[in-house]
Design a protein around this motif. Structure first.
Motif, PDB file in Angstrom:
ATOM      1  N   ASP A   1       1.191  -0.720  -0.094  1.00 23.50           N
ATOM      2  CA  ASP A   1      -0.629   0.247  -0.038  1.00 23.50           C
ATOM      3  C   ASP A   1       0.797   1.444  -0.309  1.00 23.50           C
ATOM      4  O   ASP A   1       1.837   1.383   0.336  1.00 23.50           O
ATOM      5  CB  ASP A   1      -1.219   0.256   1.457  1.00 23.50           C
ATOM      6  N   GLY A   2       1.104   2.359  -0.689  1.00 27.02           N
ATOM      7  CA  GLY A   2       1.506   2.962  -1.335  1.00 27.02           C
ATOM      8  C   GLY A   2       2.339   3.999  -2.436  1.00 27.02           C
ATOM      9  O   GLY A   2       2.920   4.809  -2.263  1.00 27.02           O
ATOM     10  N   ASP A   3       2.834   2.511  -2.643  1.00 22.92           N
ATOM     11  CA  ASP A   3       2.885   2.422  -4.053  1.00 22.92           C
ATOM     12  C   ASP A   3       1.963   2.902  -4.861  1.00 22.92           C
ATOM     13  O   ASP A   3       0.927   2.800  -4.713  1.00 22.92           O
ATOM     14  CB  ASP A   3       2.714   0.771  -4.354  1.00 22.92           C
ATOM     15  N   HIS A   4       3.030   4.060  -5.596  1.00 25.94           N
ATOM     16  CA  HIS A   4       2.426   4.207  -6.973  1.00 25.94           C
ATOM     17  C   HIS A   4       2.854   3.385  -8.285  1.00 25.94           C
ATOM     18  O   HIS A   4       3.031   3.286  -8.585  1.00 25.94           O
ATOM     19  CB  HIS A   4       3.151   5.735  -7.303  1.00 25.94           C
ATOM     20  N   VAL A   5       1.323   3.531  -9.065  1.00 23.60           N
ATOM     21  CA  VAL A   5       0.768   3.466  -9.882  1.00 23.60           C
ATOM     22  C   VAL A   5       0.863   4.163 -10.995  1.00 23.60           C
ATOM     23  O   VAL A   5      -0.426   5.223 -10.873  1.00 23.60           O
ATOM     24  CB  VAL A   5      -0.814   2.404  -9.660  1.00 23.60           C
TER      25      VAL A   5
ATOM     26  N   PRO B   1      -3.173   6.272  -7.257  1.00 31.40           N
ATOM     27  CA  PRO B   1      -3.009   5.987  -9.181  1.00 31.40           C
ATOM     28  C   PRO B   1      -2.642   7.369  -9.687  1.00 31.40           C
ATOM     29  O   PRO B   1      -2.745   8.806  -9.087  1.00 31.40           O
ATOM     30  CB  PRO B   1      -4.567   6.113  -9.564  1.00 31.40           C
ATOM     31  N   ILE B   2      -1.514   7.146 -10.421  1.00 29.35           N
ATOM     32  CA  ILE B   2      -1.434   8.489 -11.827  1.00 29.35           C
ATOM     33  C   ILE B   2      -2.094   8.280 -12.801  1.00 29.35           C
ATOM     34  O   ILE B   2      -1.207   7.756 -13.454  1.00 29.35           O
ATOM     35  CB  ILE B   2       0.148   8.679 -11.947  1.00 29.35           C
ATOM     36  N   THR B   3      -2.935   9.361 -13.445  1.00 28.67           N
ATOM     37  CA  THR B   3      -2.676   9.177 -14.670  1.00 28.67           C
ATOM     38  C   THR B   3      -2.195   9.621 -16.108  1.00 28.67           C
ATOM     39  O   THR B   3      -1.930  10.819 -15.495  1.00 28.67           O
ATOM     40  CB  THR B   3      -4.891   9.192 -15.011  1.00 28.67           C
ATOM     41  N   VAL B   4      -1.769   9.126 -16.932  1.00 26.44           N
ATOM     42  CA  VAL B   4      -1.589   9.135 -17.666  1.00 26.44           C
ATOM     43  C   VAL B   4      -1.651   9.413 -19.287  1.00 26.44           C
ATOM     44  O   VAL B   4      -1.639   7.991 -19.623  1.00 26.44           O
ATOM     45  CB  VAL B   4      -0.226   8.595 -17.935  1.00 26.44           C
TER      46      VAL B   4
ATOM     47  N   ASP C   1      -6.519  12.215   5.059  1.00 28.57           N
ATOM     48  CA  ASP C   1      -5.089  12.718   4.970  1.00 28.57           C
ATOM     49  C   ASP C   1      -4.174  12.609   3.948  1.00 28.57           C
ATOM     50  O   ASP C   1      -3.084  13.043   3.586  1.00 28.57           O
ATOM     51  CB  ASP C   1      -4.363  14.050   6.036  1.00 28.57           C
ATOM     52  N   THR C   2      -4.141  11.017   3.502  1.00 26.63           N
ATOM     53  CA  THR C   2      -2.910  10.008   3.188  1.00 26.63           C
ATOM     54  C   THR C   2      -3.770  10.503   1.615  1.00 26.63           C
ATOM     55  O   THR C   2      -4.469  11.051   1.300  1.00 26.63           O
ATOM     56  CB  THR C   2      -3.625   9.022   3.529  1.00 26.63           C
ATOM     57  N   LEU C   3      -2.199  10.023   0.687  1.00 28.62           N
ATOM     58  CA  LEU C   3      -2.878  11.164  -0.602  1.00 28.62           C
ATOM     59  C   LEU C   3      -3.490  10.058  -1.156  1.00 28.62           C
ATOM     60  O   LEU C   3      -3.438   8.566  -0.840  1.00 28.62           O
ATOM     61  CB  LEU C   3      -1.274  10.465  -1.088  1.00 28.62           C
ATOM     62  N   ALA C   4      -4.333  10.599  -1.724  1.00 28.65           N
ATOM     63  CA  ALA C   4      -5.105   9.422  -3.298  1.00 28.65           C
ATOM     64  C   ALA C   4      -5.106   9.470  -4.608  1.00 28.65           C
ATOM     65  O   ALA C   4      -5.010   8.120  -4.565  1.00 28.65           O
ATOM     66  CB  ALA C   4      -7.123  10.694  -3.456  1.00 28.65           C
ATOM     67  N   TYR C   5      -4.726   9.961  -4.566  1.00 33.72           N
ATOM     68  CA  TYR C   5      -4.105  10.028  -6.569  1.00 33.72           C
ATOM     69  C   TYR C   5      -3.340  11.326  -6.829  1.00 33.72           C
ATOM     70  O   TYR C   5      -2.798  12.280  -5.801  1.00 33.72           O
ATOM     71  CB  TYR C   5      -5.264  10.204  -7.259  1.00 33.72           C
ATOM     72  N   LEU C   6      -2.900  11.390  -7.739  1.00 34.66           N
ATOM     73  CA  LEU C   6      -1.352  12.187  -8.014  1.00 34.66           C
ATOM     74  C   LEU C   6      -1.408  13.456  -9.480  1.00 34.66           C
ATOM     75  O   LEU C   6      -2.320  12.014 -10.333  1.00 34.66           O
ATOM     76  CB  LEU C   6       0.145  11.520  -7.779  1.00 34.66           C
TER      77      LEU C   6
END
Length: 1555
Positions: free
Chosen positions: A1015-1019, A1043-1046, A1121-1126
């Motif tokens: 958990d917390g890894d970026h995809v 998640p990071i949408t590209v 307050d944790t990260l949901a997405y970038l």
């Protein structure tokens, strides 16, 4: 060897672009290969013998190597020009040469080329080429010229130094080009860098839209990081070296700064020209009017011209009147006085009695008729002219219209129309030659009235009856004829000449010229008007003289023909122009037996042109040995209004030399006569045009204002009072009053005479002994910065520049255009077809130097056009006003342009000095800042809004979107959330709550099992717009990943789009990349391997192949307050940044949108946006899950194949709310503009649309939204439905949704659109907001950016001091809300971006609240409107991004404003982008048209930016359509463009460097 070539090339040319490099390198290396000896490269250009093309014309070949063109200048002037240029000799070119695409460099072979044809006669031009031997000027003048020249060249050190400067970087001060040439020496010995081999780890590539307007292919730009783009730091590229060269050039001091200002109805002050304290002022006494001799009435002078014709026709019918020549110089026809008399009578009878009916004749005495005769048929013209006089109708001689669209023929048509002409007399041959329609009728020429064409040949006419006789009476005040005159602006006026004026003029000429009966006179001039008509048709008949008429066509074949006829007929008089003398010089070497001793008078018709003196001197020099006497040469001055103004009398005394003056050119520009004793280079030598006409009075008056007499040493407009002048401009009483009814006044204001004077249009003075001197024409006058320059003088200087053969003689036009409250000089010339780019450029730079040295005036624009392309007058001269018109409308199509706005424009406003801000203590009182309400506003308070039960449950029980989805899958499993449409408008895919939930679960399992992610890894999610992307996003949330949408790479353009993907994956530190099977293959393909290192991709998971099982448990975050997405995106300045969105912010964001847009599960919303960042992503992926409404998804890329897809879907699904981007809106506006009718027929109905929101991060594009609303109004779209939103990096949506607002007075009615204001664009530059009325000058419409979202607070702060600003003040928009992003994850491209973007505090006032800085300038304005809850409504206006804004001359400019002006400048400019580079403004325009139009844009772009923005454009780059990079949001990527330009990767059609 190669190095040698490159080095020589570099030093010769300064700089060139890649394509030109290869070509020019091979050309130059040629010089080092063994070949026959030739002109050495190192010779200074001035001394090189002119290279002459081999040409068809036999006169071309006879050239002496040192020869010079003689017509337009005295040798003195040529020497002066050479001396001025000699100072700059052996310097390298400091002006950067323009870069030109190869296809634009026209290479014509000389054999295929014929010199420009000058059709049929000539005004002042011609084109028989060739030269006389260098002829020294006659030394009988008042000064020995030889001595004068040697003094001037050797003994003079006074060069004209009038240098000056402006203290601004922006306007870049250019010292006069001359000095620049002398001092700047930029060399770069290295071969050009190879720009193709840049490589780097992370290059910011342009992210190109897949759904952008029209399928543009993305330009291949290089990588910004290798380019140093600091101020003044050179970049490894040729373009920037060139720009550096330009910058260095512009750093030189300019002319002295000007002191005073006039207010341009605003704070921005344009400098106003102050009189130079040292300027020469007239000191002489007031002049006295000069009288001509008494007009002696000789007893046998006839009482009228018709009476004279009758007398000679009856008593000497056999006497020859006119001999015409054919093109071989053989006599074609001899018209006797008897024939002239009988035929004229026949014409008169037929005009009066054979047109129309007996009861209704078409022509009555006093009516006007047109005379249309070719230049080779004077006899037919003469018969028709006298026929009209006998019939008492008024002839209006005009040129033969060759085509329906002849230059200027439209204006002639207006003249005919205003004169009420219905009949045109013409000859048989001419009638046959007129253009005909298929039925054989003569078509109506453009702008002409309907005419009856009447052929005057005798065989077509009826014989008058025996008893019919014309009524011959004494000369009276009836109009005799109308002579046409073309004005400076191209309009054509008709000057009326009465019968008494006609007779008196003939008498005055007879007396002045000493004409006697039966003299022979050779006439080379146009016999239809001016001197040719007065001597060759009118005065000749009064004196029974014999005229030998030489047609222009014969002169073109044999320039000596007139001299041969003088010898053959022992003619006493010849009427010529200086052109004809020049041509004779060129050709005279064949002639042994020329004898000109019979000539007693050689009338030079254009003696008023100051440069005619050189032709006269040179002609005398050569032909003195052939019997020509000096006193025979008689220059005269004439004007259409005043007829003959002055003429030099033939004397028998050869000891009395003609008068001449050597005048200071500098003095002349101030209108002052100074005989030049300082022996400067800049002088004008003028000859007298003789004495005032018999019976006339002459004076000179100040050219502008009241007609006050000049002083004796002052130049003025010559005015004449006499019977023998024109009386009016036909039908124009106002203009007539100003010209024909002038009462000159003394300094005390008393008129000098009770009789009116007539303005001649000539500038000059009356010198000693009553001799008249003319120094120029009013029409050629250009007033630049308060100094007067004459177009003819500038032409002469340009033609004296070596290589002289560069421009065809007479194919040059000089005029002025008004730009920024002053006249600017423009020179347009036709260049030889064999000249190279370097030749042209070299010549242009020399012309600039020469004009600067001699006239001390800058040339604003110098344009060269291909040979034979300038519009011609009927007589072969250049049609000046038409040329100017073409220049101003951008249809001149030059092949070379050099603009020097930096040198010329000295009246720009002072650069702005920033004032220190006022301290906080003095401005802050309660909620007021310096007396104004603090600019702050907020959306509705989230706490006060009542939710329904379901919504409250979502808000209170679920902190995370993943929980909301699980809840919906349980409670409403089959509720449809998403529908994806394909390009045909059918459903490609859809998702219910439960389908989405199950799909997300499988993806979560895949991530945990195959990806082994924590958990917390970026995809990174690399998906096309669609359902897979949404499922993958929620799968990540279920697995606890971020998640990071590209945006996926474009399969057709992997090389530019894949590196961006790779960079985002690396910068976001993604542990895994999820995508479809198709993209999987693409990422590992051979093309991909060529673009990036494919071995360094993280783990790639293909979600088309999902595991069948469910996860053991779904991840639930521990803390909201944790990260949901970038959220990653490339800003318009080319900066890649990712912002962090927490779970809390994401939920707050969705709730805010739900409340603002009133979204419920029963709603349907259509979304046509790219789902990769910002609000587009939130609307596409998140809102439906939160609010439960159905989203109809339309990928913008599908609109490229079917532009109507989005609107058809909105209509078909009866959608109330829809979201789109500007690029989608533009695609619909451009693509569906002509199809509204057919769409209506297909049932497209937009009447249900309540809101159509454009999602954007910029100033609302008001023109686009308005044209969209107008276009689709017919399909039911409500005008108020369209609105915009505003978001940015720190807060993805600040404003959204239009307001349902009303003013208190009109509740319930839809009032006018309340949300647009007009601000003064000049005030904005000073960071001030000044509201103005719609349509006022410099006004800029701004549309409100939408209603502020619930829970959002806004304040306007000063970006420098961080203090709060007042209402309607421009400042940075700061925002405070629960859905602000929590910070940058990483910034790639600009490490200096501070964290204070997300947590700033005001420097005074409310210093507790934490604000995020948007980076956008805007202002708040309290309106008269009320919100639903009765509050006054605060409107937010976004002006532009701070990092896009350009600081120039201390002012802040927004690129979009300059771009809007430029796009309006010419129909072929489709798109434009501007940026700055080392304080230079660079304008890139996309050209939709032929490449030939590219150079037309340079002056227009420069003009419009100067006029509207007070900025000087440094570089104009013309490129193909699609070169300016645009991102998916439809925003221009100006910094990418800049980097591409500096790295020389744009493949421009043309690059112009303005001096």
């Amino acid at each position: 060897m190669q190095q040698v070539g490159a080095r020589v090339l570099k030093s010769v040319l300064g700089d060139i672009t890649q394509k030109g490099y290869e070509k020019k390198r091979s050309k130059l290396i040629g010089a080092y290969l063994p070949q026959p000896p030739r002109v050495d490269q190192a010779l200074p250009q001035e001394r090189r013998a002119p290279v002459t093309p081999s040409s068809a014309s036999r006169y071309h070949r006879r050239r002496s190597s040192g020869s010079r063109d003689e017509r337009y200048r005295s040798d003195v002037h040529t020497e002066a020009v050479q001396a001025a240029l000699a100072k700059h000799k052996e310097r390298k070119m400091a002006v950067p040469m323009p870069s030109k695409r190869r296809s634009l460099v026209v290479q014509t072979s000389m054999d295929a080329y014929t010199p420009p044809d000058t059709s049929s006669g000539s005004e002042d031009e011609g084109s028989v080429q060739g030269d006389s031997q260098g002829t020294p000027t006659s030394s009988q003048g008042s000064i020995n010229m030889e001595h004068w020249i040697s003094q001037a060249i050797h003994g003079s050190t006074t060069s004209t130094t009038s240098s000056s400067s402006t203290q601004s970087g922006g306007s870049g001060a250019a010292h006069r080009l001359a000095d620049v040439m002398a001092q700047t020496h930029i060399e770069n010995h290295s071969a050009p860098p190879d720009v193709t081999t840049y490589t780097s780890e992370h290059s910011i590539q342009v992210e190109r839209p897949q759904g952008s307007t029209t399928s543009r292919t993305a330009p291949k730009y290089g990588n910004a990081e290798l380019m140093e783009t600091g101020d003044g730091v050179p970049v490894s590229s040729r373009v920037s070296a060139k720009i550096q060269q330009l910058v260095n050039t512009l750093k030189r001091p300019k002319r002295p700064p000007l002191r005073e200002f006039f207010v341009d109805d605003f704070e921005e002050l344009l400098e106003v020209q102050q009189p130079d304290p040292n300027q020469p002022k007239p000191e002489g006494a007031q002049m006295l009017a000069t009288r001509g001799e008494q007009l002696g009435v000789v007893t046998n002078w006839p009482p009228s011209l018709e009476a004279a014709l009758q007398r000679w026709g009856t008593i000497s019918p056999k006497a020859p009147c006119l001999t015409t020549m054919d093109t071989n110089g053989k006599p074609l026809y001899i018209l006797t006085y008897g024939k002239l008399w009988t035929r004229s009578m026949k014409v008169a009878y037929n005009i009066l009695h054979k047109l129309g009916t007996k009861q209704e004749p078409m022509v009555r005495p006093g009516d006007r008729v047109a005379l249309v005769f070719p230049n080779n048929d004077p006899a037919a013209f003469m018969v028709a002219f006298y026929g009209c006089l006998l019939a008492e109708v008024v002839p209006v001689p005009i040129e033969v219209p060759l085509t329906r669209k002849d230059a200027g023929s439209q204006q002639i048509g207006f003249l005919l129309g205003s004169c009420g002409v219905t009949v045109a007399l013409t000859s048989d041959a001419c009638h046959k030659g007129l253009p005909k329609s298929p039925t054989g009728e003569i078509p109506q020429f453009k702008g002409w009235p309907k005419l009856l064409w009447f052929v005057t040949e005798s065989k077509h006419l009826s014989k008058p009856p025996r008893d019919w006789f014309p009524h011959i009476k004494d000369a009276n005040n009836d109009t005799a004829y109308i002579e046409y005159k073309t004005c400076k602006d191209g309009s054509v006026l008709g000057v009326t000449v009465t019968r008494i004026a006609l007779l008196t003029h003939c008498q005055a000429l007879t007396q002045a010229c000493g004409y006697t009966e039966a003299e022979t006179i050779v006439n080379v001039l146009d016999f239809k008007k001016d001197v040719g008509l007065w001597h060759g048709i009118l005065t000749s008949v009064m004196n029974m003289m014999h005229v030998i008429s030489i047609p222009y066509a014969l002169m073109k074949v044999n320039p000596l023909s007139w001299i041969q006829k003088v010898c053959q007929y022992k003619a006493k008089v010849a009427c010529v122009k200086s052109r004809d003398m020049h041509w004779a010089l060129v050709a005279h070497r064949d002639q042994r037996d020329v004898n000109l001793s019979s000539l007693r008078m050689l009338i030079v018709a254009d003696g008023a042109n100051p440069w005619s003196i050189s032709s006269c001197d040179a002609f005398l020099n050569v032909f003195q040995s052939k019997g020509l006497r000096q006193e025979v040469i008689c220059p005269c001055a004439s004007s259409p209004e005043a007829l003959t103004v002055a003429i030099r009398r033939p004397t028998d005394d050869s000891n009395q030399p003609p008068g001449r003056g050597v005048l200071s050119m500098h003095g002349l520009t101030y209108g002052v006569i100074r005989v030049d004793s300082e022996e400067k280079l800049s002088v004008l030598t003028v000859q007298d045009v003789g004495l005032v006409m018999p019976g006339a009075i002459m004076c000179s008056v100040k050219p502008d204002g009241v007609p006050q007499l000049c002083r004796t040493d002052e130049i003025g407009e010559l005015c004449v009072c006499a019977v023998a002048t024109g009386t009016s401009y036909y039908g124009l009483s106002g203009m007539t009053k100003n010209t024909f009814e002038v009462f000159p006044m003394t300094s005390s204001g008393a008129p000098i005479s009770e009789y009116p004077f007539i303005r001649t249009g000539l500038l000059g003075f009356v010198g000693p002994g009553g001799l008249v001197f003319v120094v120029g024409k009013m029409d050629g006058l250009m007033v630049v910065s308060g100094r007067r320059h004459n177009a003819d003088d500038i032409v002469a200087t340009a033609l004296a520049v070596e290589p002289m053969k560069f421009v065809y003689r007479g194919r040059i036009a000089v005029f002025s255009v008004t730009v920024l409250h002053d006249e600017r000089i423009v020179i347009v010339a036709e260049q030889r077809p064999d000249s190279t780019e370097e030749d042209s450029f070299q010549w242009m730079s020399r012309v600039l130097q020469a004009i600067d040295s001699i006239h001390q005036v800058g040339v604003y624009c110098l344009a060269l056009v291909p040979a034979n392309t300038l519009p011609k007058t009927p007589l072969g001269g250049i049609h000046l006003s038409e040329t100017k018109q073409l220049f101003l409308e951008g249809s001149l199509h030059p092949c070379n342009v050099l603009m020097c706005p930096h040198t010329c424009v000295t009246n720009l406003p002072k650069p702005r000095q920033k004032q220190p801000e006022i301290g906080p203590a003095s401005v802050m009182v309660g909620n007021l800042v310096s007396g104004k309400r603090i600019a702050q506003a907020s959306g509705r308070d989230l706490g006060q809004i009542e939710d329904n039960d379901q919504a409250r449950k979502v808000r209170t029980e679920f902190l995370f979107l993943s929980e909301v989805l699980q809840w919906r899958a349980q409670t409403t499993p089959d509720h449809l959330l998403y529908t994806l449409l394909n390009c045909r408008g059918t459903i490609a895919n859809s998702l219910t709550c439960v389908q989405l939930h199950k799909r997300a679960e499988k993806i979560a399992v895949m991530l945990m099992e195959r990806g082994h992610l924590q958990d917390g890894d970026h995809v990174a999610l690399v998906y096309p717009p669609g359902i897979d992307l949404i499922a993958a996003f929620y799968g990540c949330l279920y697995a606890g990943c971020v998640p990071i949408t590209v945006r996926p790479p474009h399969p057709q353009n992997i090389a530019t789009t894949l590196p961006t993907v790779k960079m985002i994956v690396e910068v976001s530190r993604s542990a895994c990349l999820m995508t479809t099977q198709l993209i999987c293959k693409l990422l590992r393909s051979r093309e991909a391997a060529a673009a990036v290192d494919v071995r360094t991709w993280p783990l790639i998971l293909d979600t088309d192949d999902l595991p069948k099982k469910r996860p053991a448990q779904i991840y639930k975050p521990s803390n909201p307050d944790t990260l949901a997405y970038l959220d990653f995106s490339v800003s318009t300045t080319g900066m890649l940044a990712g912002v962090k969105m927490s779970h809390a912010a994401t939920s707050a964001f969705c709730r805010s949108i739900k409340l603002q847009c009133e979204l419920y599960p029963s709603r349907e919303v259509a979304i046509c946006l790219d789902p990769y960042c910002g609000l587009g992503f939130v609307l596409w992926c998140l809102c439906s899950v939160y609010s439960g409404h159905q989203s109809i998804l339309i990928p913008p890329s599908e609109l490229e194949t079917n532009p109507a897809l989005w609107l058809l879907a909105v209509s078909q699904y009866k959608v109330r709310d829809t979201f789109c981007s500007y690029s989608v809106m533009e695609l619909c506006t451009k693509g569906l503009g002509s199809q509204t009718e057919s769409l209506k027929a297909r049932g497209l109905d937009l009447s249900r649309v309540r809101t159509c929101v454009v999602v954007a991060e910029e100033r609302p594009r008001i023109a686009l939204t308005q044209s969209f609303s107008k276009l689709f109004k017919d399909l039911g779209l409500h005008p108020r439905a369209v609105s915009t939103s505003f978001g940015c990096r720190v807060n993805l949506a600040i404003c959204l949704q239009p307001h349902r607002l009303w003013t208190l007075a009109e509740q319930g009615t839809s009032g006018p659109d309340p949300t647009t204001v007009y601000v003064d664009m000049r005030a904005l530059r000073h960071d001030r907001v000044r509201l103005v009325e719609r349509g006022s000058p410099h006004s800029l419409p701004l549309m409100e950016s939408g209603k502020i979202l619930p829970g959002v607070r806004i304040i306007i702060a000063n970006p420098e001091t961080k203090g709060p600003l007042g209402d309607s003040h421009l400042g940075e928009i700061w925002v405070h809300s629960a859905h602000n992003a929590s910070g940058y994850f990483t910034i790639y491209g600009d490490e200096s971006l501070q964290s204070d973007h997300f947590n700033s505090r005001l420097s005074f006032g409310d210093t507790q609240t934490i604000w995020a800085r948007t980076g956008y300038l805007g202002f708040l304005r309290r309106t008269e409107l009320t919100d639903a809850n009765g509050e006054r409504h605060d409107a937010l206006y976004v002006v532009g991004a701070l990092d896009e804004a350009m600081e120039l001359r201390g002012m802040r400019y927004h690129p979009i404003d300059i771009e809007t002006s430029v796009i309006r400048a010419h129909k072929s400019v489709t798109e434009c982008a501007v940026f700055t580079w080392t304080n230079l403004l660079v304008v890139v325009v996309e050209l939709d048209g032929s490449e030939q139009e590219a150079l037309d844009l340079v002056p227009l772009v420069t003009n419009v930016v100067l006029e509207e923005h007070y900025l000087i454009v440094g570089v104009v780059v013309v490129v193909d359509i699609g070169v300016i990079p645009i991102n998916s949001r439809g925003e221009k990527q100006r910094m990418h463009l800049r980097d591409g330009f500096l790295a020389d990767q744009l493949d421009p059609i043309y690059v112009a460097y303005n001096m």
